[in-house]
Write an enzyme that holds these catalytic residues in place. Structure first.
Site, short mmCIF file in Angstrom:
data_model
loop_
_atom_site.label_atom_id
_atom_site.label_comp_id
_atom_site.label_asym_id
_atom_site.label_seq_id
_atom_site.Cartn_x
_atom_site.Cartn_y
_atom_site.Cartn_z
N HIS A 67 0.80 -1.02 0.07
CA HIS A 67 -0.09 -0.06 0.34
C HIS A 67 0.85 1.13 0.04
O HIS A 67 1.56 1.52 1.09
CB HIS A 67 -1.01 -0.13 1.26
CG HIS A 67 -2.01 0.93 0.98
ND1 HIS A 67 -3.28 0.81 1.89
CD2 HIS A 67 -2.13 2.31 0.45
CE1 HIS A 67 -4.02 1.86 1.89
NE2 HIS A 67 -3.30 2.70 1.04
N GLU A 136 -7.65 1.45 -4.09
CA GLU A 136 -8.16 2.09 -2.90
C GLU A 136 -9.36 2.80 -3.19
O GLU A 136 -8.97 4.12 -3.59
CB GLU A 136 -7.11 2.76 -2.02
CG GLU A 136 -7.78 2.97 -0.66
CD GLU A 136 -6.61 3.75 0.21
OE1 GLU A 136 -5.66 4.23 -0.27
OE2 GLU A 136 -6.71 3.64 1.39
N ALA A 147 -9.01 10.83 3.07
CA ALA A 147 -8.49 11.58 1.78
C ALA A 147 -8.87 11.33 0.55
O ALA A 147 -8.33 11.82 -0.38
CB ALA A 147 -7.15 11.72 1.99
N HIS A 221 -5.38 -0.16 6.20
CA HIS A 221 -5.01 0.51 7.35
C HIS A 221 -5.87 0.34 8.61
O HIS A 221 -6.50 1.44 8.81
CB HIS A 221 -4.54 1.91 7.12
CG HIS A 221 -5.46 2.77 5.88
ND1 HIS A 221 -6.80 2.82 6.14
CD2 HIS A 221 -5.30 3.32 5.09
CE1 HIS A 221 -7.24 3.58 5.23
NE2 HIS A 221 -6.42 3.90 4.55
N ASN A 224 -7.53 3.25 10.97
CA ASN A 224 -7.96 4.59 10.02
C ASN A 224 -9.16 4.36 9.07
O ASN A 224 -8.89 3.44 8.14
CB ASN A 224 -6.36 4.90 9.44
CG ASN A 224 -5.36 5.19 10.62
OD1 ASN A 224 -4.44 4.41 10.49
ND2 ASN A 224 -5.51 6.08 11.29
N HIS A 255 -0.38 7.66 12.75
CA HIS A 255 -1.52 7.21 12.44
C HIS A 255 -2.03 6.19 13.58
O HIS A 255 -3.03 6.21 13.79
CB HIS A 255 -1.53 6.26 11.22
CG HIS A 255 -1.59 7.06 9.87
ND1 HIS A 255 -0.47 8.13 9.53
CD2 HIS A 255 -2.49 7.44 8.95
CE1 HIS A 255 -0.82 8.55 8.39
NE2 HIS A 255 -1.98 8.42 7.90
N ASP A 277 1.57 3.56 2.86
CA ASP A 277 0.53 4.37 2.41
C ASP A 277 1.13 5.76 2.25
O ASP A 277 0.46 6.75 2.50
CB ASP A 277 -0.47 4.44 3.61
CG ASP A 277 -1.74 4.84 2.97
OD1 ASP A 277 -1.94 5.01 1.67
OD2 ASP A 277 -2.70 5.23 3.74
N ALA A 311 -3.62 12.79 5.60
CA ALA A 311 -3.84 12.53 4.36
C ALA A 311 -2.93 11.32 3.79
O ALA A 311 -2.48 11.55 2.79
CB ALA A 311 -3.34 13.81 3.39
N GLY A 312 -2.78 10.35 4.46
CA GLY A 312 -1.56 9.36 4.39
C GLY A 312 -0.38 9.87 4.89
O GLY A 312 -0.21 10.68 5.84
ZN LIG Z 1 -3.85 4.86 0.87
#
Ligand SMILES: [Zn+2]
Length: 387
Positions: A67, A136, A147, A221, A224, A255, A277, A311-312
């Protein structure tokens, strides 16, 4: 053939679990040909044209990153054939030998363009290998979009991804949006696409049914962009922890709190997959950046949208491994399993890669005690060498 000497080799033992072994010599060309005791190597007559001294570093199977959106200014969604190439080169610097460039929630015209760049990159032998992609969205929940751009979210439809079944290896979906008695997930399985639950507002029962009855086996994730663990409403997190689903974890301490990393480490062992990510801002330092057409601001390890939504990440894989090991104190073998054996098994690739075993591809990462990468080898070629 080449030989690696003086390393701490991370190898499967007779049970298949990884163990650190010293005093071994690893011989490879494109594949791993022999793993020998030092004495056996010196007394034998092996045609070795180069010897690499690992100088006490770990010799590990190469890392998989399932990812990752981007890094060093490049993103999977860029309409630029060089974008994924840049990612291949930088991933190798972080010890990654194979990865899944990850698409965002876009319209299918834009996704089609991204898929064709992924398809080209799968043929390229430079840097880390592109195995295909992780999709994704767009079949996710607007309630947990994170996001991802809400205007592009659409109902799941297998015919839309059928033309890309040679590329898509993992697809993130929201199971509560399906309403099809498992039909979409079954179609994905038929084509060996791993279904992952993510960006989902599902309750525990819906998530558990998608995992246990329909066979979704991956969680995007964990924690999240999904329903959390409440004592009376266990949510997607509860279903993930209560089953054998493989859980992704972004281990950047932004995260996921260190204590939560420890809890998941105890519960998930062989069903944990560390990911980055990461965004295009990864590897570039502080400043403004971009994700899925939206502006992102990076400061230190934090990347946010204008409204403050995370946002990642800007995490590199080797840093994630170090952070996770520091937080959990887990044995190095367990930490490495999360980015080698576990994802390789899930993607039906373990016969070919994911461990240092004779006959498998020579995908090897050499790193020191603080996870600084010394050398990354992909199918026998040096994809990265520390200067
Ligand atoms: Zn992602």
């Amino acid at each position: 053939m080449k030989a690696i000497i003086n390393g701490k080799c991370i190898l499967p033992d007779e049970t298949g679990d990884f163990k650190v072994r010293e005093g071994l010599v690893l011989l490879y060309d494109q594949k791993i040909r022999h793993i020998l005791e030092k004495e056996e190597f010196t007394s034998g007559s092996y045609a070795v044209d180069k010897t690499i001294d690992a100088a006490g570093c770990y010799v590990s199977p190469g890392f998989l990153n399932v990812h990752i959106h981007g890094c060093v200014g490049a993103d999977t969604m860029d309409d630029d054939p060089e974008a994924i190439h840049k990612m291949q080169l930088f991933q190798a610097e972080t010890g990654v030998t194979s990865f899944l460039p990850t698409t965002m929630t876009y319209d299918f015209k834009t996704l089609d363009r991204a898929f064709s760049h992924v398809r080209e990159a799968m043929k390229r032998q430079d840097g880390a290998r592109v195995l295909g992609c992780h999709m994704e969205g767009p079949f996710i929940s607007p309630a947990k979009k994170g996001a991802q751009a809400e205007k592009n979210i659409v109902p799941a439809d297998f015919t839309k991804i059928a033309p890309y079944q040679d590329i898509v290896k993992i697809i993130t979906i929201a199971p509560e949006e399906l309403h099809d008695n498992g039909h979409f997930i079954a179609q994905c399985h038929k084509h060996q696409i791993v279904v992952s639950l993510g960006h989902t507002a599902a309750d525990y029962d819906t998530a558990r049914k998608a995992i246990e009855t329909y066979g979704a086996k991956h969680i995007t994730h964990l924690f999240n962009a999904m329903t959390g663990l409440h004592q009376r409403r266990p949510g997607v997190v509860g279903a993930a922890l209560d089953t054998d689903a493989n859980c992704e974890l972004i281990v950047d301490n932004v995260h996921i709190h260190p204590a939560v990393q420890r809890i998941v480490c105890r519960l998930k062992k062989n069903h944990l997959i560390l990911i980055t990510d990461s965004l295009r801002a990864c590897g570039l330092g502080d400043g403004p950046s971009e994700l899925g057409g939206q502006q992102v601001f990076v400061k230190g390890t934090l990347a946010t949208l204008a409204d403050g939504t995370i946002a990642g990440s800007v995490l590199c894989m080797n840093d994630g491994l170090r952070i996770f090991r520091e937080n959990t104190n887990a044995p190095i073998e367990e930490v490495i399993t999360t980015v080698t054996k576990t994802p390789a098994m899930e993607l039906h690739l373990y016969d070919d890669l994911g461990s240092l075993s004779v006959g498998k591809k020579a995908d090897i990462t050499i790193f020191d005690d603080t996870f600084h990468i010394q050398r990354t080898i992909v199918e026998g070629r040096d994809a990265y060498l520390k200067k």
